[in-house]
Scaffold this motif. Structure first.
Motif, PDB file in Angstrom:
ATOM      1  N   MET A 105       4.100   3.651   5.674  1.00  0.00           N
ATOM      2  CA  MET A 105       5.125   4.701   5.333  1.00  0.00           C
ATOM      3  C   MET A 105       5.191   4.756   3.506  1.00  0.00           C
ATOM      4  O   MET A 105       4.985   5.931   3.281  1.00  0.00           O
ATOM      5  N   VAL A 106       5.082   3.515   2.964  1.00  0.00           N
ATOM      6  CA  VAL A 106       5.312   3.659   1.548  1.00  0.00           C
ATOM      7  C   VAL A 106       4.111   4.219   0.968  1.00  0.00           C
ATOM      8  O   VAL A 106       4.050   5.240  -0.047  1.00  0.00           O
ATOM      9  N   THR A 107       2.976   4.047   1.483  1.00  0.00           N
ATOM     10  CA  THR A 107       1.503   4.483   1.260  1.00  0.00           C
ATOM     11  C   THR A 107       1.341   6.065   1.125  1.00  0.00           C
ATOM     12  O   THR A 107       0.970   6.592   0.518  1.00  0.00           O
ATOM     13  N   TYR A 108       1.872   6.416   2.414  1.00  0.00           N
ATOM     14  CA  TYR A 108       1.627   7.830   2.839  1.00  0.00           C
ATOM     15  C   TYR A 108       2.655   8.589   1.664  1.00  0.00           C
ATOM     16  O   TYR A 108       2.138   9.798   1.317  1.00  0.00           O
ATOM     17  N   GLY A 133      -2.221  10.700   5.841  1.00  0.00           N
ATOM     18  CA  GLY A 133      -1.999  10.007   7.285  1.00  0.00           C
ATOM     19  C   GLY A 133      -3.203   8.893   7.444  1.00  0.00           C
ATOM     20  O   GLY A 133      -2.874   7.602   7.869  1.00  0.00           O
ATOM     21  N   MET A 134      -4.404   9.361   7.404  1.00  0.00           N
ATOM     22  CA  MET A 134      -5.578   8.462   7.946  1.00  0.00           C
ATOM     23  C   MET A 134      -5.717   7.458   6.841  1.00  0.00           C
ATOM     24  O   MET A 134      -5.848   6.032   7.288  1.00  0.00           O
ATOM     25  N   SER A 135      -5.458   7.530   5.377  1.00  0.00           N
ATOM     26  CA  SER A 135      -5.439   6.448   4.396  1.00  0.00           C
ATOM     27  C   SER A 135      -4.351   5.561   4.589  1.00  0.00           C
ATOM     28  O   SER A 135      -4.613   4.429   4.654  1.00  0.00           O
ATOM     29  N   ALA A 136      -3.282   6.121   4.830  1.00  0.00           N
ATOM     30  CA  ALA A 136      -2.160   5.330   4.943  1.00  0.00           C
ATOM     31  C   ALA A 136      -2.206   4.444   6.143  1.00  0.00           C
ATOM     32  O   ALA A 136      -1.996   3.072   6.103  1.00  0.00           O
ATOM     33  N   GLY A 137      -2.832   4.825   7.253  1.00  0.00           N
ATOM     34  CA  GLY A 137      -2.673   4.190   8.210  1.00  0.00           C
ATOM     35  C   GLY A 137      -4.045   2.841   8.295  1.00  0.00           C
ATOM     36  O   GLY A 137      -3.766   1.839   8.812  1.00  0.00           O
ATOM     37  N   ALA A 138      -4.801   3.241   7.674  1.00  0.00           N
ATOM     38  CA  ALA A 138      -6.092   2.342   7.581  1.00  0.00           C
ATOM     39  C   ALA A 138      -5.669   1.126   6.619  1.00  0.00           C
ATOM     40  O   ALA A 138      -5.849   0.022   6.973  1.00  0.00           O
ATOM     41  N   ILE A 139      -5.095   1.502   5.447  1.00  0.00           N
ATOM     42  CA  ILE A 139      -4.481   0.467   4.580  1.00  0.00           C
ATOM     43  C   ILE A 139      -3.621  -0.414   5.346  1.00  0.00           C
ATOM     44  O   ILE A 139      -3.565  -1.676   5.218  1.00  0.00           O
ATOM     45  N   GLY A 140      -2.620   0.286   5.974  1.00  0.00           N
ATOM     46  CA  GLY A 140      -1.427  -0.557   6.702  1.00  0.00           C
ATOM     47  C   GLY A 140      -1.923  -1.459   7.497  1.00  0.00           C
ATOM     48  O   GLY A 140      -1.503  -2.856   7.969  1.00  0.00           O
ATOM     49  N   GLN A 141      -2.818  -0.740   8.513  1.00  0.00           N
ATOM     50  CA  GLN A 141      -3.299  -1.866   9.544  1.00  0.00           C
ATOM     51  C   GLN A 141      -4.309  -2.846   9.024  1.00  0.00           C
ATOM     52  O   GLN A 141      -4.487  -3.962   9.708  1.00  0.00           O
ATOM     53  N   PHE A 142      -4.992  -2.653   8.037  1.00  0.00           N
ATOM     54  CA  PHE A 142      -5.761  -3.965   7.468  1.00  0.00           C
ATOM     55  C   PHE A 142      -4.946  -4.888   7.179  1.00  0.00           C
ATOM     56  O   PHE A 142      -5.470  -6.250   7.469  1.00  0.00           O
TER      57      PHE A 142
END
Length: 322
Positions: A105-108, A133-142
């Motif tokens: 959320m913060v990244t997006y 959205g894709m960048s934030a999700g990938a970073i958060g999940q890593f």
């Protein structure tokens, strides 16, 4: 009043905006996760059923595959293992969402407002929302991948007990330590590639759809920024996220749940692509959508609970609407 005194007099959300948004999104995610967790457990069990690679290796020889569907699977878990087992693995799931949702959320918002340059009152190009959205999700999940690994493995403990196999973990912390001792730090990130791929697709559906639908409604209809708009936007985001994310979720679950050698290497699948190919060849394309109904039925209420809670918490705390 000096600048330092002025800064100290500001409300916390203005003094530490990103930390505040991280904490608020983590709280909203924890609520949504606890409410909808039984559907996540059901989905995980359905995705493991009938695994072709397991049958080929003889691990399930002579055993009938209990294709029971979502409701019967959930009822079977409650009946055979106890109602409390519907929340088996809920603790690491909450840990995971504190990290995953807080970071994404913060990244997006940072990407959307500072990097991609969204202006208030103007249409935000869809391609920019997709990238964000894709960048934030990938970073958060890593960052959250180790907690996701523990969650998936703990969700399968009840099934192991019914099959007469010894339990692997005594609790969340024991699971972390055991995985770390057996596979090292690298073992904590087992399955991170399909995990990140899934998160990128899910967030293209979740964050991108919610943000795009919400601002489209605000700019092009008579709806205002309230619970009705948030509900409509979250319903759309849950459906799109389930359609895009289920195949990657099946691959992720199978890679995380597979047995491993002493070096932490998987014994059934070499990679996420190998798992994808084996699954389609052995069980057909639609096997990639095993657990779709509980995935969707979980994502829809999860999105609704999360977004309504998050938007209300932001409003109460004096933070601008998402």
């Amino acid at each position: 009043m000096s600048p330092a005194e002025e800064e100290r007099s500001l409300p916390l959300p203005e003094r530490w905006p990103r930390a505040s948004k991280f904490a608020l999104s983590a709280c909203a995610a924890a609520v949504a996760e606890l409410v909808t967790f039984p559907l996540d457990l059901t989905k995980t069990r359905l995705q493991i059923q009938g695994e072709a690679a397991v049958r080929r290796d003889g691990a399930a020889a002579g055993q009938a595959v209990p294709y029971r569907g979502m409701l019967r699977t959930a009822a079977g878990i409650a009946q055979e293992e106890g109602v409390r087992k519907l929340w088996q693995g809920a603790t690491p799931a909450v840990y995971r969402h504190i990290v995953y949702t807080g970071v994404r959320m913060v990244t997006y918002e940072h990407l959307r407002d500072s990097v991609l340059g969204r202006a208030e009152g103007e249409n935000f190009p869809l391609w920019k929302a997709v990238v964000g959205g894709m960048s934030a999700g990938a970073i958060g999940q890593f960052f959250a991948s180790p907690t996701d690994l523990v969650k998936v493995q703990m969700q399968m403990e009840g099934k192991r007990k019914l099959e007469g196999k010894p339990l692997r973990f005594r609790g969340v912390h024991h699971a972390f330590l055991k995985i770390l001792s057996e596979g090292g730090v690298r073992g904590l990130w087992a399955g991170w590639v399909p995990n990140v791929q899934r998160a990128a697709l899910v967030n293209m559906g979740d964050l991108t759809t919610y943000d795009s639908v919400k601002h489209f409604l605000l700019l092009n209809t008579t709806l205002v920024d309230n619970s009705v708009t948030h509900s409509v936007s979250s319903a759309c985001s849950g459906l799109v996220a389930a359609v895009l994310g289920t195949p990657a979720d099946v691959v992720k679950t199978r890679i995380m749940n597979q047995p491993r050698d002493k070096q932490g290497r998987g014994l059934l699948y070499k990679s996420s692509m190998d798992c994808l190919i084996q699954t389609v060849q052995g069980e057909g394309f639609m096997s990639l959508y095993k657990g779709f109904i509980p995935t969707w039925m979980r994502m829809a209420p999860w999105s609704l609970v999360f977004w309504l809670t998050y938007e209300q918490i932001r409003r109460i705390c004096g933070v601008s609407s998402f």
